[in-house]
Design a protein around this motif. Structure first.
Motif, PDB file in Angstrom:
ATOM      1  N   ASP A  89       0.808  -1.221   0.000  1.00  0.00           N
ATOM      2  CA  ASP A  89       0.000   0.000   0.000  1.00  0.00           C
ATOM      3  C   ASP A  89       0.842   1.272   0.000  1.00  0.00           C
ATOM      4  N   ASN A  90       2.107   1.157   0.413  1.00  0.00           N
ATOM      5  CA  ASN A  90       3.028   2.300   0.504  1.00  0.00           C
ATOM      6  C   ASN A  90       2.570   3.339   1.528  1.00  0.00           C
ATOM      7  N   GLN A 104       2.170  -4.403   5.621  1.00  0.00           N
ATOM      8  CA  GLN A 104       1.180  -5.097   6.452  1.00  0.00           C
ATOM      9  C   GLN A 104       0.030  -5.659   5.608  1.00  0.00           C
TER      10      GLN A 104
HETATM   11 ZN   LIG Z   1       2.282  -1.066   3.587  1.00  0.00          ZN
END
Ligand SMILES: [Zn+2]
Length: 196
Positions: A89-90, A104
């Protein structure tokens, strides 16, 4: 759509697969410009890793965005993009600390040896070039999907600096790109005035 599927050691079949579709609003669908075989694909091919079921293979890829989900903001259809083999997701704490492969919310991206690929978490995973590159640049850009980033990370994590002596164990693509990643500082040291 035709794609490569690994059935077991030494058994890869190029066969008809379902066309990927947007499943989550953060997905994108990419039409492959180039994809390649990774050394880790060969672990499965050689039987070093067990293959439990027929598995679409390929996780190094770049291509043109065909479609994006409703929650994708930065990636647009028509862009040329390079993606990582772990979707990330950065935005989570691990990504913010620079460890996107330990996101995560990470998901492994597989099945790139095909015409089309679904990439989860498109905004965090894909990097778009400013323009659609010419064909001769695509092999170099494809390295950014895995081996160049892995080699760079090795050089960075090993704290390679001018004046250090470093042993590279393994001279495959990642080892060579680790050397290439370390080289700019060495060049700067050797020719400070005439080289940029
Ligand atoms: Zn992430």
């Amino acid at each position: 759509m035709r794609g490569a599927v690994l059935y077991g050691p030494g058994d890869v079949r190029f066969e008809e697969r379902d066309v990927p579709r947007i499943i989550k609003p953060t997905d994108a669908i990419i039409r492959m410009s180039a994809t390649c075989v990774c050394g880790s694909d060969l672990w499965d091919y050689r039987g070093i890793n067990p293959v439990a079921q027929p598995t679409p293979i390929g996780h190094e890829y770049c291509g043109i965005v065909e479609e994006v989900g409703s929650a994708v903001r930065s990636i647009k259809p028509g862009q040329f993009v390079i993606g990582s083999f772990f979707a990330s997701d950065n935005t989570c704490p691990n990504c913010q600390a620079g460890y996107q492969s330990s996101c995560q919310h990470r998901e492994f991206v597989g099945g790139a040896q095909a015409g089309l690929l679904r990439v989860p978490l498109a905004d965090g995973t894909l990097v778009a070039t400013p323009d659609v590159p010419s064909d001769d640049l695509i092999p170099s850009l494809l390295t950014l999907s895995d081996v160049m980033g892995t080699g760079w990370f090795a050089a960075d994590a090993a704290n390679v600096r001018p004046g250090k002596t470093v042993a590279v164990v393994g001279d495959g693509a990642v080892g060579l790109l680790g050397v290439l990643s370390a080289r700019p500082s060495a060049v700067t040291r050797a020719w400070p005035a005439s080289r940029s």
